[in-house]
Design a protein around this motif. Structure first.
Motif, PDB file in Angstrom:
ATOM      1  N   CYS B 742       0.876  -1.150   0.000  1.00  0.00           N
ATOM      2  CA  CYS B 742       0.000   0.000   0.000  1.00  0.00           C
ATOM      3  C   CYS B 742       0.928   1.219   0.000  1.00  0.00           C
ATOM      4  CB  CYS B 742      -0.888  -0.034   1.225  1.00  0.00           C
ATOM      5  SG  CYS B 742      -0.092  -0.815   2.635  1.00  0.00           S
ATOM      6  N   ASP B 788      -3.981   0.654  -3.034  1.00  0.00           N
ATOM      7  CA  ASP B 788      -4.988   1.178  -2.125  1.00  0.00           C
ATOM      8  C   ASP B 788      -6.229   1.496  -2.937  1.00  0.00           C
ATOM      9  OD1 ASP B 788      -3.099   2.093   0.365  1.00  0.00           O
ATOM     10  OD2 ASP B 788      -2.152   2.541  -1.558  1.00  0.00           O
ATOM     11  N   LYS B 795     -11.112   4.200   2.625  1.00  0.00           N
ATOM     12  CA  LYS B 795      -9.792   3.770   2.163  1.00  0.00           C
ATOM     13  C   LYS B 795      -9.596   2.314   2.557  1.00  0.00           C
ATOM     14  CE  LYS B 795      -4.924   4.819   2.136  1.00  0.00           C
ATOM     15  NZ  LYS B 795      -3.934   5.886   2.112  1.00  0.00           N
ATOM     16  N   SER B 797      -6.569  -0.482   2.316  1.00  0.00           N
ATOM     17  CA  SER B 797      -5.191  -0.774   1.932  1.00  0.00           C
ATOM     18  C   SER B 797      -4.971  -2.264   2.062  1.00  0.00           C
ATOM     19  CB  SER B 797      -4.215  -0.039   2.846  1.00  0.00           C
ATOM     20  OG  SER B 797      -4.354   1.355   2.683  1.00  0.00           O
TER      21      SER B 797
END
Lengths: 274, 993
Positions: B742, B788, B795, B797
């Motif tokens: 990520c 990501d 979000k 990751s």
């Protein structure tokens, strides 16, 4: 000096198994085993007439984009050899008429059927059978038992009772245009190899019959027995280390698939070239 | 005019494809339709006679035995709703291309540039009245809006005479080629704006560097001589953006990292790549001295090591994550055929022998609501598997090794690793085949496919820019057949010595391939207008950076040019002379005779400024869970066997041809019923030799949540122990690292960047430490650093993940060992100690815990064990061997037993485990470097003598009674389950995928 047994394997446009087929021919005793790109045939630099054993190997001709081997069959039927009015199909017909051998494996079998080379019941090249999508709707790689018809005129399976070979296809379901065709195949013993269960009885049950083929048919020959096509891959079992269980079973060095190539070479040496 | 040829199955012929679609609509979306039929549609846009079209319809387009064809009328009947799905303009249509060629063979005439055949598929849905539901089915399952369009008609809306209206998805462009210049004499804000709007992905620092360069009066003076001015052209700025991209320059791995460990110790690392990866290989090669088997590392498209006296092995693994997230089928297909070009395009060229594939997905059974723009993991699973299936099978390359790792975070970005191995002769025409060099004066020749707008700017696009009539840019679809034809041609050209160097066109297109090749001579001159295009209307900069697939670039000496072009023509491969390699020092492109780029090679390749990245490692406050002792270990074992990371992947493996080329000696599926899980593959690339290539891999992102250092160490060990399990020679083995991370650069979007960067540092430190300790050189690798998902506040990751692929050899493949038990009464041994190391384990995860005790690798004892195992294998003492990984000892015992079709009876008391470990801990610990072997009784003494002084525990024996029987203290039975039940638990979860 005895005459040489010459095998040819056509490559190009998505054929994939040419190397192992050529090797199988060699191992079976062919004196010459050439891999020839189809472009060489179309350019007229190589002629089928110079060989005795034509191999149409597995792969994905033109990606099987129009249905397995359809576009490939179209090319052989229509593309003209440079500087002549002849097609490769014309050369193959002459090859067959000369009493020579043709074997198609997997995509090569599909090609023979779709060109009308098999089963050629009436002797003319008209498609009467087909190979279509597996009943499961997917490509599969798995090993299968094949029961051989002992009464078949097939040159390639002489003396064989059963063989164990891998199938690797998405379009291997054998179908006929009508019951009459199927009946003739059976009556003339042209349905050479059939998918079988552990007791070697032909079966319609998945996965022993991996694709739902009519009458469990895995391969057929023409009435002369010199043209033979099958979905399973004999060239993929020519040594014991090809067998999926070679690490756990005692087995002979030679694989069962090699027998078919040996039969072909023996026929050419003893009957064609005699 | 355009004709529509519709092809359908005759009555009574089973529509297996339609049935599969029906089943999958039910599984994916929950709509239980009565029936789905499928029809193929060919839209032929060409000057043809009626009879020619009829011939095509009756001949190559349909099969007279099972199909019927209709021209300009519908075939559809007996349905409720029709959905027709076709490609958007410009999307690669392989079937359309084949159909066009088929018509050309029939008529003997070539299509004009404007003519074409376009394919689409009709789905006839029965048992559905609601068009909105049909729309959803089209959007979420049948089609991908990025590359496809669809028409939905209810039965009464279909015109009975003409059918679905004709649509010709031809690319229409009236833009004329122009070259614009860009004024960089602007504010910082405007510089960033130029980068953003142009999708250049250049940072402010990089833009400033370019700004300074072009402001140099000496640079301007030289430019003026070739007709350029004081402003860069769009061709130049695009070339710089490609060459300086993270993808091409690996800026994060080349960055200066300011690292601080948990104790506050600081160090500056000047390039992770040079320090740890190149550094490890350098140190190992030095230590190997004369035994160094590396031939070409890091500098080419793939790594090369010695195999036999006459042959070398080439290996490369790539990722194709972002494209696969957008279009799983096309992304994965392009991934595999793309890495194949790396394998072929190494040295003077190599022949492909096998593929490997490793995927990381979220559960296909995920029931959560997904954030916008993410495809459901099931759809990704299905598409990716199909893409790799087509890419490998159609290319005639067996897929011999792989795995699938599941973690919910991979919903944010799936990982698609595609590997490929090839072989080349050690020497070619008197020179080492792994070396190549462009000579001044060589012609630049591009061969293979044509250039379109495919893949321009990689995946940095948004769907809003797509509209009818505009070609899709970022998503590509591979064409294995065009590529196969090109490879067949190239190998002949290689053997005839017709070229002096070549490489593939991948990321950055011609800009990268020619730019990199020209480093040999120090310049080139290329005429962009000579490049063959798929359709007109491409701008010069687009021609330069297009990532259109199936292309290779070559350096052909002038004296061979005619022979090269003629051979290509004979083999139906397009090859075009685009210019020459020079020693001018300049990246010189022209369009219709006019210079459009004149960049100094030195600035292009060396000008990119080095990034500085902060990294700070902190120990996480983790602890071991307090779990109650399980009631029934039989139940626990079956639960583990059914976990996605452990269960059988047979349904996927069977879809890959793993035997084409007739070299697969240890197949992915082994055992009495051909369905046990192999540890690694052994492949015999030369049919007349028993020398075997051995390939395997390790991947354990689960441990990253505790410490990426040990994650890396475990991945290396897992790869190596899989490799030795089948008989791979531990002293002749190389590694490849593929990092998927990520974003580790601290920013507003990534406030925890320092921690993620520290995770990256720690993984690299372990990579160095353990490769050196095991003596395994790294020969190639790749990194993908932005995995990501971020839209709005959401979000996701991915867990830091490294795939460690391993390749090496065994002198005689007939000595290979499979994992299945072979005979009753064989003795069962465990090699290696068992520690209380369940942190990040499958067992803890099943219980909802992470834990703290991540497995650690003791390389010294492991290496001795692996060498000794090699010796035992060589002497034929090992009947079976299986590595212990996810799920530990219990899972390995179960897999060995049911794969072999016999029972196993063992006593847990005999396991060399840490004091105080509970029975469930001993059974499910994931301590590394452990292997479970069986030995025929007659070999007991010889086997035990070899392992004398090492951790080698005789646990029990193989039994004819088909049951796994594990006893503990005082012979108390802990596990007694028939192997059929264990196998069923292991096979059930993904059987229907």
């Amino acid at each position: 000096m005895p005459k040489q047994v010459k095998a040819i394997v056509i490559a190009g446009n998505g054929t994939n198994c040419e190397r192992e087929v050529a090797f199988a021919c060699k191992l079976a005793g062919a004196d010459v085993s050439d891999i020839v790109h189809v472009a060489e045939l179309l350019a007229g630099r190589v002629k089928l007439d110079d060989y005795h054993f034509l191999n149409l190997a597995g792969g994905f001709l033109d990606g099987d984009d129009l249905g397995s081997a359809k576009a490939g069959a179209n090319r052989l039927l229509h593309a003209k050899i440079a500087g002549s009015d002849e097609t490769i199909a014309d050369q193959i017909r002459r090859f067959v008429a000369a009493g020579k051998l043709v074997m198609g494996v997997c995509n090569g079998f599909q090609l023979m059927v779709k060109m009308g080379l098999l089963p050629a019941l009436t002797g003319e090249s008209k498609q009467s059978c087909s190979l279509t999508f597996n009943d499961g709707g997917r490509f599969e790689d798995r090993w299968a038992w094949l029961k051989v018809d002992p009464e078949s005129p097939c040159v390639f399976t002489r003396g064989l009772d059963a063989v164990y070979l891998p199938v690797r296809h998405g379009e291997g379901k054998f179908v006929t245009d009508n019951k009459g065709t199927l009946m003739q195949l059976e009556q003339q013993n042209l349905a050479v190899v059939k998918y079988a269960d552990a007791d070697l009885n032909p079966t319609m049950v998945y996965p022993d019959n991996p694709n739902g083929s009519e009458a469990s048919i895995a391969g057929i020959c023409d009435p002369t027995g010199r043209l033979f096509g099958l979905m399973p891959h004999p060239e993929a079992y020519i040594h014991r280390t090809h067998h999926p269980r070679w690490t756990r079973e005692d087995m002979p060095e030679e694989g069962m698939g090699l027998w078919m190539y040996q039969n072909a070479v023996r026929f050419i040496r003893e009957e064609l070239l005699k | 005019m355009a004709w529509r040829i519709v092809v359908g199955l005759k009555d009574g012929v089973k529509d297996a494809r339609g049935e599969r679609v029906r089943r999958e609509i039910k599984e994916h979306l929950g709509y239980d339709l009565e029936r789905v039929q499928t029809l193929d549609v060919y839209t032929v846009d060409a000057e043809l006679s009626d009879s020619e079209v009829e011939q095509a319809a009756a001949g190559p387009f349909s099969d007279p035995v099972i199909q019927e064809a209709a021209i300009n009328r519908p075939l559809a009947s007996g349905f409720d709703i029709l959905v027709e799905v076709g490609f958007r303009p410009g999307v690669t249509d392989n079937t359309g291309r084949t159909a066009k060629e088929a018509i050309q063979y029939i008529t003997g005439r070539r299509f004009s540039a404007d003519e074409g055949v376009y394919t689409s598929t009709q789905y006839l849905l029965t048992g559905l009245k609601d068009k909105e539901v049909a729309e959803k089915i089209a959007k979420d399952f049948l089609a991908n809006g990025l590359i496809q369009r669809w028409t939905i008609l209810s039965a009464d809306e279909l015109d009975p005479k003409t059918g679905v209206p004709v649509t010709v998805p031809k690319v229409v462009s009236d833009s004329t080629p122009t070259v614009n210049s860009i004024d960089l004499n602007v504010s910082d804000e405007q510089l960033l704006d130029i980068s953003r709007k142009g999708m250049l992905a250049l940072s402010l620092e990089e833009m400033q560097k370019i700004q300074q360069h072009i402001a140099d009066p000496q640079v301007v003076a030289i430019r003026e001589k070739v007709g350029l001015g004081a402003e860069l052209t769009d061709v130049e700025i695009e070339a710089l953006a490609q060459t300086w991209s993270e993808h091409c320059k690996h800026k994060i791995f080349s960055a200066k990292i300011e690292y601080e460990d948990e104790n506050g110790n600081k160090e500056t690392i000047d390039s992770l790549f040079k320090t740890y990866i190149v550094g490890a290989t350098r140190d190992i090669r030095e230590a190997m001295g004369d035994d160094d088997f590396c031939l070409s590392v890091f500098k080419d498209n793939a790594g090369v090591i010695e195999f036999t006296d006459d042959w070398s092995i080439v290996f490369k693994v790539e990722t194709h994550n972002s494209p696969s997230a957008l279009d799983p089928y096309g992304g994965a297909l392009t991934g595999i055929v793309g890495v194949n070009r790396d394998g072929v395009g190494t040295g003077m060229g190599a022949r492909l022998i096998f593929n490997t594939d490793v995927f990381c997905f979220a559960s296909p059974f995920l029931e959560k609501e997904l954030p916008p723009r993410l495809l459901h993991p099931r759809r990704i699973f299905e598409g990716v598997v199909e893409g790799v299936e087509h890419g490998g099978n159609k290319s005639g390359i067996p897929t011999v090794n792989g795995s699938i790792v599941f973690d919910e975070r991979f919903a944010g970005k799936p990982l698609v690793y595609c590997g490929t191995a090839s072989i080349m002769p050690r020497m070619l025409n008197g020179k080492p085949c792994h070396e190549k060099k462009v000579q001044v004066g060589d012609h630049i020749v591009m061969c293979g496919g044509r250039i379109g707008k495919d893949g321009i700017h990689g995946a940095t696009f948004s769907s809003e820019e797509l509209h009818e009539g505009s070609p899709v840019t970022a998503v590509q679809i591979g064409d294995p057949i065009t590529q196969r034809k090109m490879f067949d041609f190239l190998i002949i050209a290689r053997d005839r010595g017709l070229y002096s160097s070549f490489t593939d066109n991948g990321a950055g297109g011609l800009s990268s391939s020619i730019g990199e090749m020209a480093e040999d001579t120090g310049g080139f001159e290329m005429h962009l207008d000579r490049a063959p295009l798929k359709y007109s209307g491409l701008q010069p900069w687009e021609i330069l950076i297009s990532e259109a697939q199936e292309r290779m670039s070559l350096a052909v000496p002038p004296e061979n040019l005619d022979a090269f072009i003629q051979l290509a023509k004979d083999m139906d491969v397009e090859a075009t002379d685009l210019g020459n390699f020079t020693d001018s020092g300049y990246f010189h492109c022209l369009y219709e005779g006019k210079t459009v780029s004149y960049l100094s090679m030195e600035f292009l390749h060396e000008g990119v400024p080095q990034m500085v990245i902060p990294a700070k490692w902190q120990l996480r406050n983790l602890s071991e869970p307090e779990l109650a002792a399980p009631q029934d270990l039989n139940v626990e074992l079956q639960k583990l066997l059914g976990r996605l990371n452990i269960c059988s992947k047979e349904s996927v493996v069977r879809r890959y041809d793993h035997e084409v080329q007739a070299g697969t000696v240890i197949k992915p599926l082994v055992g009495v019923a051909n369905d046990g899980p192999s540890d690694a593959a052994v492949f015999r690339p030369m049919l007349d030799s028993f020398a075997g290539v051995v390939v395997s891999h390790g991947i354990c992102p689960n441990y990253s949540d505790i410490d990426t250092y040990h994650m890396m160490a475990c991945a290396i060990d897992e790869g190596l122990r899989n490799y030795v399990a089948v008989g791979g020679n531990i002293d002749h083995v190389a590694g490849l690292d593929n990092f998927c991370w990520c974003d580790p650069v601290k920013s507003e979007k990534t406030p925890d960047g320092e921690y993620k960067a520290a995770q990256l540092v720690r993984a690299n430190k372990a990579l160095y430490d353990y490769c050196v300790a095991f003596g395994v050189p790294l020969i190639s690798g790749k990194d993908s650093m932005k995995n990501d998902y971020q839209i709005g506040d959401t979000k996701i990751s991915i867990p830091p993940t490294v795939l460690f692929s391993v390749i090496g050899k065994m002198a005689d493949a007939r000595k290979a060992v499979s994992m299945d038990v072979k005979r009753p009464d064989d003795l069962v041994y465990l090699l290696g100690d068992t520690h209380n190391e369940l942190g990040g384990s499958e067992y803890y995860e099943e219980k909802g815990a992470l834990g703290a005790n991540v497995p650690k690798v003791d390389a010294a004892s492991a290496l001795l064990r692996y060498r000794t195992l090699n010796k035992a294998q060589d002497e034929g003492l090992i009947a079976s061997c299986h590595d212990l990984s996810d799920g530990g000892l219990a899972v390995a015992l179960a897999e060995k037993a049911f794969a072999g079709g016999y029972g196993i009876k063992v006593s847990l008391n005999r396991v060399a485990a840490d004091a105080g470990m509970r029975e469930d801990q001993i059974l499910f610990s994931e301590s590394q470097s452990r292997l479970l072997v069986t030995v025929h009784p007659e070999n007991q003494a010889a086997f035990e003598a070899l392992f004398k002084g090492q951790s080698c525990q005789h646990l029990g024996k193989v039994t004819i009674q088909p049951e796994l029987l594990v006893s503990g203290e005082k012979d108390k039975i802990l596990i007694s389950t028939p192997i059929d039940l264990l196998k069923e638990a292991w096979q059930a979860p993904l059987r229907e995928m």
